[in-house]
Design an enzyme around this catalytic site. Sequence first.
Site, PDB file in Angstrom:
ATOM      1  N   TYR A  15      83.511  90.457  89.504  1.00  0.00           N
ATOM      2  CA  TYR A  15      82.749  90.538  88.358  1.00  0.00           C
ATOM      3  C   TYR A  15      82.182  91.827  88.258  1.00  0.00           C
ATOM      4  O   TYR A  15      81.170  92.073  87.527  1.00  0.00           O
ATOM      5  CB  TYR A  15      81.457  89.441  88.518  1.00  0.00           C
ATOM      6  CG  TYR A  15      81.775  88.455  87.589  1.00  0.00           C
ATOM      7  CD1 TYR A  15      81.303  88.192  86.513  1.00  0.00           C
ATOM      8  CD2 TYR A  15      82.900  87.394  88.146  1.00  0.00           C
ATOM      9  CE1 TYR A  15      81.567  86.970  85.591  1.00  0.00           C
ATOM     10  CE2 TYR A  15      83.072  86.246  87.277  1.00  0.00           C
ATOM     11  CZ  TYR A  15      82.347  86.223  85.911  1.00  0.00           C
ATOM     12  OH  TYR A  15      82.641  85.020  85.349  1.00  0.00           O
TER      13      TYR A  15
ATOM     14  N   TRP B  69      82.208  88.483  76.224  1.00  0.00           N
ATOM     15  CA  TRP B  69      81.198  89.176  77.166  1.00  0.00           C
ATOM     16  C   TRP B  69      82.235  89.798  78.178  1.00  0.00           C
ATOM     17  O   TRP B  69      82.134  91.087  78.946  1.00  0.00           O
ATOM     18  CB  TRP B  69      80.110  88.595  77.765  1.00  0.00           C
ATOM     19  CG  TRP B  69      79.353  89.514  78.822  1.00  0.00           C
ATOM     20  CD1 TRP B  69      78.475  90.416  78.710  1.00  0.00           C
ATOM     21  CD2 TRP B  69      79.330  89.048  80.069  1.00  0.00           C
ATOM     22  NE1 TRP B  69      78.088  90.898  79.912  1.00  0.00           N
ATOM     23  CE2 TRP B  69      78.563  89.909  81.007  1.00  0.00           C
ATOM     24  CE3 TRP B  69      80.025  88.226  81.167  1.00  0.00           C
ATOM     25  CZ2 TRP B  69      78.375  90.075  82.095  1.00  0.00           C
ATOM     26  CZ3 TRP B  69      79.724  87.996  82.236  1.00  0.00           C
ATOM     27  CH2 TRP B  69      78.942  89.106  82.921  1.00  0.00           C
ATOM     28  N   HIS B  70      83.106  88.930  78.874  1.00  0.00           N
ATOM     29  CA  HIS B  70      83.986  89.241  79.621  1.00  0.00           C
ATOM     30  C   HIS B  70      85.232  90.251  79.300  1.00  0.00           C
ATOM     31  O   HIS B  70      85.689  90.608  80.193  1.00  0.00           O
ATOM     32  CB  HIS B  70      84.594  87.711  80.452  1.00  0.00           C
ATOM     33  CG  HIS B  70      83.729  86.916  81.167  1.00  0.00           C
ATOM     34  ND1 HIS B  70      83.093  86.042  80.494  1.00  0.00           N
ATOM     35  CD2 HIS B  70      83.558  86.930  82.434  1.00  0.00           C
ATOM     36  CE1 HIS B  70      82.070  85.227  81.320  1.00  0.00           C
ATOM     37  NE2 HIS B  70      82.566  85.870  82.636  1.00  0.00           N
ATOM     38  N   GLY B  71      85.530  90.112  78.084  1.00  0.00           N
ATOM     39  CA  GLY B  71      86.705  90.986  77.633  1.00  0.00           C
ATOM     40  C   GLY B  71      87.105  90.641  76.028  1.00  0.00           C
ATOM     41  O   GLY B  71      86.839  89.458  75.998  1.00  0.00           O
TER      42      GLY B  71
ATOM     43  N   SER C 269      79.781  84.286  75.395  1.00  0.00           N
ATOM     44  CA  SER C 269      80.123  84.393  76.595  1.00  0.00           C
ATOM     45  C   SER C 269      81.440  84.836  77.068  1.00  0.00           C
ATOM     46  O   SER C 269      81.863  85.880  78.075  1.00  0.00           O
ATOM     47  CB  SER C 269      79.498  83.284  77.451  1.00  0.00           C
ATOM     48  OG  SER C 269      79.567  83.590  78.777  1.00  0.00           O
TER      49      SER C 269
END
Length: 476
Positions: A473, A311-313, A308
Amino acid sequence: MNFVSLSFLLFLFVAAVCYYVMPKITRPFWMLACSYTFYLYDPENAPFVALLLGMTAATYLLGLLIQICPVKPVRIAAVAAAVLGCSGVLGWGLYLHTAIKPTALAGLMVPLGSSYFTFAALGYIIDVYRGKTRAERNPLYYALFVSFFPCIVTGPIERAGNLLPQFKRKVTFDYNRVSGGMFRILWGCFKKLVIADTIGGIVGTVFGKPAQYSGPILLIACLLFTYQLYCDFSAASDIAIGAAAVFGIEVMENFTRPLAASSYTELWRRWHISLSSWFRDYLYFPLGGSRNGKLRAHVNQVIVFSVSGLWHGLTPGYLIWGLLNGVFLAVGKETSAVRGRIAARNPLYRLSVLKSVIQAVVVYLLFTATLVFFRAASLSDAAVIYGGLWQGWDVVFSQSSRFLSSLAAVGWKDAVPWIILGGAFGVELLEFWRIPVNQLIRRIPFFVRWPLYYSLIILIGFYGQFGSSGFIYQQY
């Protein structure tokens, strides 16, 4: 197209009016056209339409193959192809996101919304393989599911079993539902423009040059960022849910007062529910979930939160943020029995309200501690913040005027404290009932409801930070 813009409101008005006056048989075509128009409104998205179309076509065909083919190895190969293809799209988007380093204040040069429509398509493929949903034979409905404009940019990440049947049913105009949806949009605009972006000015100043500030200012900025992130992200979900409700479509709730949670587990049951449940169903359970003992369950949980984070970077800060959240969850579950016995002997906990407040504060502080890595520009900046938190506290008591001047210098002055504190109070009050605000507002007497409408519009008009940023987001 930015959700908090006059162009979006005009787009939504035209789309809704045409939707309700046209015959039912033409509505899916209209909604699909609206969804692609929404996506193409920003010129930088044009190169990525081929990506959206290609993924839609590929997963549509793979879904049919999985449904009709009796040969298990072929079905497994189709799922594997979908997983590899979608993972490739996600990896490409993450690489661009990391390489270009977009911010909420800059134009985004990554495939906008790629994570959301990719996860929706991949979840559909897995659900078809598991037999939880049947493959959609009509390519029009499937294309609309993947590209449905309220959800394509910031989610919620919807499931085919929820959306596809709703696209096929006849929807008649309902004033309460539509007006409730419009209020949900207004509520989201208030949370974003008035609260989140006002806080964002302070947070951006402090996190931009953290070495210049002492512990009290750093702590305030960290605490404020947690609430900024909540208001920003939940506002995007509010607007998406409200826009879908205008068309008679119910999408899942994405937040249910997570910052009032009394445990870390409860926080993550209420925060970004669509993504958390997606990882639970399609990663945590396939890894074994909790079926192989506590240790394996904790390891699986840490793996899921690490993914997770990435997933953000693809940066160390996001990875550490994910790892910390996974560890905090594991520790919280492992120590719950011991903490329960201690709490039973804690005299402060004899008052249930006080107990809830203390627990919520602890959870808020723990979550804030992880978000330093999420928000800081680099690990070195995060280290500066953590080191600086312990310095300069004497100024608060011995030189209070100097401390107040420092607060004013970062933006805590004039009407800003009242906007933030008053706005936060209003958010917590209206969302306290755990009833979606688009439904709650219809239960409020009109002589309270209409003044609330006008008050929010006036606050947005006077204090909204128009044009200062997109949603945080949107870049993921």
